[in-house]
Design an enzyme around this catalytic site. Structure first.
Site, PDB file in Angstrom:
ATOM      1  N   ALA A   1       0.834  -1.206   0.000  1.00  0.00           N
ATOM      2  CA  ALA A   1       0.000   0.000   0.000  1.00  0.00           C
ATOM      3  C   ALA A   1       0.872   1.260   0.000  1.00  0.00           C
ATOM      4  O   ALA A   1       0.569   2.236  -0.685  1.00  0.00           O
ATOM      5  CB  ALA A   1      -0.917   0.007   1.209  1.00  0.00           C
TER       6      ALA A   1
ATOM      7  N   LYS B   1      18.503 -23.742 -13.754  1.00  0.00           N
ATOM      8  CA  LYS B   1      18.116 -23.419 -15.121  1.00  0.00           C
ATOM      9  C   LYS B   1      16.639 -23.068 -15.081  1.00  0.00           C
ATOM     10  O   LYS B   1      15.791 -23.929 -14.845  1.00  0.00           O
ATOM     11  CB  LYS B   1      18.368 -24.610 -16.045  1.00  0.00           C
ATOM     12  CG  LYS B   1      18.112 -24.298 -17.499  1.00  0.00           C
ATOM     13  CD  LYS B   1      18.641 -25.423 -18.381  1.00  0.00           C
ATOM     14  CE  LYS B   1      18.605 -25.062 -19.854  1.00  0.00           C
ATOM     15  NZ  LYS B   1      17.254 -24.842 -20.376  1.00  0.00           N
TER      16      LYS B   1
ATOM     17  N   CYS C   1     -21.764 -53.243  -0.072  1.00  0.00           N
ATOM     18  CA  CYS C   1     -20.789 -53.256  -1.172  1.00  0.00           C
ATOM     19  C   CYS C   1     -19.437 -53.613  -0.568  1.00  0.00           C
ATOM     20  O   CYS C   1     -18.953 -52.915   0.333  1.00  0.00           O
ATOM     21  CB  CYS C   1     -20.730 -51.891  -1.840  1.00  0.00           C
ATOM     22  SG  CYS C   1     -19.390 -51.733  -3.037  1.00  0.00           S
TER      23      CYS C   1
HETATM   24  S1  IVH Z   1      23.517 -19.737 -19.725  1.00  0.00           S
HETATM   25  C1  IVH Z   1      26.164 -19.542 -23.299  1.00  0.00           C
HETATM   26  N1  IVH Z   1      22.190 -19.873 -17.470  1.00  0.00           N
HETATM   27  O1  IVH Z   1      18.738 -22.138 -21.113  1.00  0.00           O
HETATM   28  C2  IVH Z   1      25.304 -19.808 -22.129  1.00  0.00           C
HETATM   29  N2  IVH Z   1      21.023 -20.287 -19.496  1.00  0.00           N
HETATM   30  O2  IVH Z   1      19.799 -23.952 -23.356  1.00  0.00           O
HETATM   31  C3  IVH Z   1      23.888 -19.626 -22.428  1.00  0.00           C
HETATM   32  N3  IVH Z   1      18.634 -20.746 -19.208  1.00  0.00           N
HETATM   33  O3  IVH Z   1      18.276 -20.145 -23.888  1.00  0.00           O
HETATM   34  C4  IVH Z   1      22.921 -19.725 -21.376  1.00  0.00           C
HETATM   35  N4  IVH Z   1      18.602 -20.533 -17.016  1.00  0.00           N
HETATM   36  O4  IVH Z   1      17.155 -19.376 -21.801  1.00  0.00           O
HETATM   37  C5  IVH Z   1      22.132 -19.985 -18.806  1.00  0.00           C
HETATM   38  N5  IVH Z   1      21.118 -19.913 -15.407  1.00  0.00           N
HETATM   39  C6  IVH Z   1      21.081 -20.033 -16.741  1.00  0.00           C
HETATM   40  C7  IVH Z   1      19.880 -20.336 -17.423  1.00  0.00           C
HETATM   41  C8  IVH Z   1      19.899 -20.466 -18.808  1.00  0.00           C
HETATM   42  C9  IVH Z   1      17.884 -20.780 -18.101  1.00  0.00           C
HETATM   43  C10 IVH Z   1      18.139 -21.011 -20.563  1.00  0.00           C
HETATM   44  C11 IVH Z   1      18.412 -19.894 -21.514  1.00  0.00           C
HETATM   45  C12 IVH Z   1      18.983 -20.516 -22.737  1.00  0.00           C
HETATM   46  C13 IVH Z   1      18.846 -21.967 -22.509  1.00  0.00           C
HETATM   47  C14 IVH Z   1      20.088 -22.680 -22.990  1.00  0.00           C
END
Ligand code: IVH
Length: 683
Positions: free
Chosen positions: A35, A119, A440
């Site tokens: 808020a 990732k 049943c």
């Molecule tokens: S590094 C050259 N770090 O994964 C290094 N990628 O397959 C490139 N992604 O298109 C990526 N989390 O969208 C990196 N912590 C992370 C990531 C990440 C997700 C995705 C990214 C990329 C794909 C690669």
């Protein structure tokens, strides 16, 4: 007001709002309530409206979205946006480490330092900062050419429009992932549902859809967020500091510049530490607030990264270790119907076995016919099966494009698959039910399993298989038959010996001494859990009084509402149920009189607790009811200075912080159980 004081006021507001954004998105520690933030924001909007000549592009007010575009412009990436090689198991990761050290000609006993981070499952983006100002946002596209999504990117509060500090390179392309946290995804889908719009299938799709909006005002309403994980172009002015020389140091520098990074990131020494980190994060995966599909490991020193270089579309110095997929496609072979304790006839999907979420799944509940209709699932369909964390596998959706000719509509059987009685589907109720009651055998088996279970009559040594066997042999026609079982009948059963028969009969005998609350709970009346059974016992004191009570009387009990009262009445009016109760007491089931305890004498009278989080041993409402039964005052709201203690289960959030701030005692589940046991021995 003079121009210059307005200017100062506007600058101060912008600064304060940026600071709150930083605390919220980067530090993950909100500094003011929503808020207050909204109030500051409104103030800024108003001042800028009155003094449009003072508007600047990096003002937080400029995130709200701009006029719709006809199409996105193309962006040529100056440094290509690469993808990553995948590792699907420990061996793949060990092999990766081997390749890295071979290339670098390192000896076996020299551990490589890796940066590791989740990732994220979102959309890769490039953010270009010039003189610290965000000048362009772009999608990855095919890695060489992406789309200009600057207007959309600007609406995301987690992305700074201006970097903090002054020590950034004059041109810097930050790369990272835009994603939708799970809570944001749920909220967005709730909104879509409420407006009768199509829901998104997962957070990644929702994030992609939200970013692909030509109208950035729509993007602005989507709870997207961002996490930085690397860089592309970098250009320094004379005398400017270079970027830090390891990946993890770079991320920490990003954080100082106001760019969110993932809090799980770690620097790890050697491949074994990488394998361990995988296990730790896999265990945490389901409890994270966002979806991740693996872990990215990157050789940490940038000098080594440069030596290693790239192959085709991926760097040699990084790898993505994938988690087992949480969604897979398989075929629906058939739908069976199972009958539960209360007669609910539940459709169960029989699936072509598929490996998903780390286990092989061949069955999944379809819950009820409403769900079958919602999914529009037919036998022969390709379906998406989802299993996240420890959650039971679900049929998430049908892949309609793959529906074969002659896919068969799923129909509710008219007769119970177990006893042949009519199946009824009551208006307004999701479940269909077998009308056979305890005649049943499926319902009888479930009723007996419930009756003997630990929290009910607690008959040791009478597992599910044995109950099935006893019912199938005709030895248990009703609950009370338990108490007529004879040694030779039991000892003669499959895998039962003399000794186990003795033990079983002894524990059946022992179970006759119980409490009214346990006995009530054991009857398996719908909606009557342990806590409600306890409240009923304390309120009415005798079973006869409960049987005699009408719906109105029943609702005098604190946790009995109209629905519970109706279920109780329905159960206690059926002659066969009353007969079953009579037979049990005639067989010797008995309990001590319930003692009336005046309010002040209750063990927790006058004490006040707040309760939050998730508990293992019982659901939170049960814990609350049981504490209240002992005389305590219990709230699930925010603790106050008057609260004696906060009882915090797993994933306790802001309430825990609040309690700590107030200096209130915090108890864990073990302490809760201790308390309940100490006070609860009479019930
Ligand atoms: S590094 C050259 N770090 O994964 C290094 N990628 O397959 C490139 N992604 O298109 C990526 N989390 O969208 C990196 N912590 C992370 C990531 C990440 C997700 C995705 C990214 C990329 C794909 C690669």
């Amino acid at each position: 007001m003079t121009e210059s004081t307005v200017e100062q006021q506007i600058a101060a507001l912008r600064c304060e709002i940026d600071e709150h954004n930083y605390r919220y998105y980067v530090e993950d520690e909100p500094s003011v309530p929503d808020a207050e933030y909204d109030r500051l924001f409104q103030q800024l909007l108003q001042l800028e409206q009155q003094h449009p000549q003072l508007l600047i592009a990096s003002s937080p007010s400029q995130r709200v979205g701009a006029a719709a575009l006809g199409s996105f412009q193309q962006v040529q990436h100056e440094v290509p946006m690469l993808s990553l090689d995948n590792a699907f198991n420990d061996q793949d990761l060990v092999d990766f480490d081997r390749r890295v050290r071979d290339r670098l000609k390192l000896s076996d006993d020299y551990p490589i330092e890796y940066g590791a981070e989740p990732k994220l499952d979102g959309i890769a983006v490039s953010l270009l900062y010039e003189q610290g100002q965000l000048v362009r946002g772009a999608t990855r596209g095919d890695g060489a050419v992406g789309e200009n999504i600057s207007l959309n990117v600007r609406t995301i509060n987690a992305i700074p429009l201006q970097l903090r500090g002054t020590d950034w390179p004059q041109r810097l392309e930050v790369r990272g992932e835009i994603y939708l946290p799970k809570a944001g995804f749920d909220a967005l889908n709730a909104r879509m549902r409420a407006s009768d719009l199509k829901e998104f299938v997962n957070p990644r799709n929702a994030a992609a859809g939200s970013l692909r909006q030509l109208d950035s005002a729509v993007t602005a309403t989507r709870p997207l967020t961002f996490c930085a994980y690397g860089f592309g172009v970098v250009e320094y002015a004379e005398g400017q500091n270079r970027l830090p020389d390891s990946h993890t140091q770079l991320l920490l520098q990003f954080k100082r510049w106001g760019l969110p990074i993932n809090p799980e990131m770690a620097s790890l020494n050697g491949i074994q530490a990488c394998l361990d980190y995988y296990q730790q994060l896999a265990a945490k995966r389901a409890s994270l607030g966002y979806e991740i599909d693996g872990i990215v490991y990157k050789v940490n020193p940038r000098a080594l990264q440069q030596q290693l270089g790239f192959v085709a579309r991926a760097p040699r110095w990084a790898i993505a270790r994938k988690f087992p997929a949480q969604e897979e496609i398989t075929r629906l072979l058939d739908v069976d119907f199972q009958v539960g304790r209360t007669g609910a006839v539940t459709p169960v999907a029989r699936l072509e076995p598929v490996f998903v979420g780390g286990v092989t799944v061949s069955n999944a509940t379809l819950h009820n016919m409403d769900e079958v209709e919602r999914l529009d699932v037919r036998i022969g369909d390709s379906v998406v099966v989802r299993r996240a964390g420890d959650v039971i596998p679900q049929v998430a959706r049908v892949v309609l494009e793959r529906r074969p000719d002659g896919a068969c509509i799923v129909e509710l059987p008219q007769a119970c698959p177990v006893c042949g009685s009519q199946v009824e589907r009551i208006e307004g109720e999701a479940a269909a039910r077998c009308s056979g009651g305890v005649s049943c055998s499926a319902q009888r088996k479930q009723a007996i399993k419930h009756y003997v279970s630990r929290k009910a009559m607690d008959i040791d040594g009478l597992g599910d298989k044995l109950v099935d066997l006893l019912v199938d042999k005709g030895l248990l026609q009703q609950l009370a038959d338990l108490y007529q079982l004879q040694h030779p009948q039991v000892a003669g059963l499959d895998r039962m010996g003399d000794k186990s028969a003795d033990n079983l009969l002894a524990s059946i005998e022992l179970s006759k001494q119980t409490t009214l609350a346990k006995f009530l709970y054991s009857l398996g009346i719908r909606e009557v859990g342990e806590a409600t059974a306890g409240s009923l016992a304390r309120h009415f004191l005798t079973l006869d009084a409960i049987i005699a009570a009408d719906e109105e009387d029943l609702q005098q009990v604190s946790d009995v509402g109209p629905v519970v009262a109706q279920h109780l009445q329905l159960f206690l009016q059926q002659p066969q149920n009353l007969e079953s109760i009579r037979a049990l007491t005639a067989a010797g089931v008995t309990w001590p009189e319930v003692k009336v305890v005046s309010a002040e004498q209750q063990p927790l009278a006058g004490r006040s607790f707040a309760i939050t989080g998730k508990f293992e041993a019982m659901a939170r409402p049960d814990a609350k009811a049981r504490l209240e039964a002992l005389g305590a005052k219990v709230t699930t709201g925010v603790p106050t200075a008057k609260t004696d203690a906060l009882i915090a289960g797993a994933k306790a959030g802001s309430k825990l912080a609040k309690a700590q701030a107030l200096g209130i005692e915090v108890w864990d589940e073990a302490k809760l159980l201790e308390l309940l046991q100490a006070g609860d021995s009479t019930l």
